[in-house]
Write a protein that holds these residues in place. Structure first.
Motif, PDB file in Angstrom:
ATOM      1  N   ARG A  27      30.547  37.457  -0.225  1.00 47.92           N
ATOM      2  CA  ARG A  27      30.679  38.893  -0.485  1.00 47.92           C
ATOM      3  C   ARG A  27      32.021  39.403   0.029  1.00 47.92           C
ATOM      4  NH1 ARG A  27      25.769  40.960   1.516  1.00 47.92           N
ATOM      5  NH2 ARG A  27      26.683  40.980   3.581  1.00 47.92           N
ATOM      6  N   GLU A  28      32.406  38.964   1.231  1.00 44.99           N
ATOM      7  CA  GLU A  28      33.699  39.389   1.787  1.00 44.99           C
ATOM      8  C   GLU A  28      34.854  38.897   0.915  1.00 44.99           C
ATOM      9  OE1 GLU A  28      36.081  39.987   5.854  1.00 44.99           O
ATOM     10  OE2 GLU A  28      33.915  39.885   5.755  1.00 44.99           O
ATOM     11  N   ARG A  36      39.388  45.373  -1.737  1.00 42.97           N
ATOM     12  CA  ARG A  36      38.439  46.211  -1.010  1.00 42.97           C
ATOM     13  C   ARG A  36      38.083  45.557   0.315  1.00 42.97           C
ATOM     14  NH1 ARG A  36      39.913  49.229  -4.757  1.00 42.97           N
ATOM     15  NH2 ARG A  36      38.619  49.744  -6.513  1.00 42.97           N
ATOM     16  N   ARG A  37      37.692  46.365   1.293  1.00 42.54           N
ATOM     17  CA  ARG A  37      37.238  45.848   2.575  1.00 42.54           C
ATOM     18  C   ARG A  37      35.789  46.286   2.755  1.00 42.54           C
ATOM     19  NH1 ARG A  37      40.385  48.587   6.121  1.00 42.54           N
ATOM     20  NH2 ARG A  37      38.671  49.832   6.862  1.00 42.54           N
ATOM     21  N   VAL A  47      32.412  50.065   0.382  1.00 44.77           N
ATOM     22  CA  VAL A  47      33.682  49.402   0.652  1.00 44.77           C
ATOM     23  C   VAL A  47      34.767  50.443   0.863  1.00 44.77           C
ATOM     24  CG1 VAL A  47      33.091  47.322  -0.673  1.00 44.77           C
ATOM     25  CG2 VAL A  47      34.273  49.200  -1.814  1.00 44.77           C
ATOM     26  N   ARG A  48      35.838  50.023   1.538  1.00 39.34           N
ATOM     27  CA  ARG A  48      37.025  50.861   1.703  1.00 39.34           C
ATOM     28  C   ARG A  48      38.105  50.296   0.795  1.00 39.34           C
ATOM     29  NH1 ARG A  48      37.919  54.920   4.683  1.00 39.34           N
ATOM     30  NH2 ARG A  48      36.375  54.410   6.248  1.00 39.34           N
ATOM     31  N   THR A  49      38.810  51.189   0.103  1.00 38.08           N
ATOM     32  CA  THR A  49      39.862  50.770  -0.823  1.00 38.08           C
ATOM     33  C   THR A  49      41.194  50.616  -0.097  1.00 38.08           C
ATOM     34  OG1 THR A  49      40.580  53.000  -1.397  1.00 38.08           O
ATOM     35  CG2 THR A  49      38.715  52.085  -2.653  1.00 38.08           C
ATOM     36  N   GLY A  53      40.255  55.117   0.482  1.00 40.36           N
ATOM     37  CA  GLY A  53      39.048  55.760  -0.033  1.00 40.36           C
ATOM     38  C   GLY A  53      37.814  54.930   0.265  1.00 40.36           C
ATOM     39  N   ARG A  54      36.651  55.548   0.105  1.00 38.90           N
ATOM     40  CA  ARG A  54      35.390  54.845   0.290  1.00 38.90           C
ATOM     41  C   ARG A  54      34.617  54.886  -1.016  1.00 38.90           C
ATOM     42  NH1 ARG A  54      33.025  57.761   5.432  1.00 38.90           N
ATOM     43  NH2 ARG A  54      33.896  59.488   4.274  1.00 38.90           N
TER      44      ARG A  54
END
Length: 64
Positions: A27-28, A36-37, A47-49, A53-54
């Motif tokens: 997934r990571e 994405r994180r 996720v964080r872009t 952004g979220r």
């Protein structure tokens, strides 16, 4: 918003359509491939872009 939408042009859509992997390591890697994180996955994958952004990734079952 424009920067986020521009990223859709070069997306590997078959990988997106296959869905978010269940395995945490995969997934990571999947998220990283899209810039994405992962933040958390309880109650829906968030996720964080790269732009900060979220996003909430909504998963819907396929209907035949």
């Amino acid at each position: 918003m424009v920067a986020e939408l521009e990223r859709l042009i070069g997306v590997d859509w078959p990988t997106v359509w296959a869905g978010v992997p269940e395995d945490e390591e995969r997934r990571e890697h999947w998220c990283t491939g899209f810039g994405r994180r992962p933040m958390w996955f309880q109650g829906g994958p968030r996720v964080r872009t790269e732009q900060g952004g979220r996003l909430l990734l909504v998963v819907r079952p396929r209907h035949l």
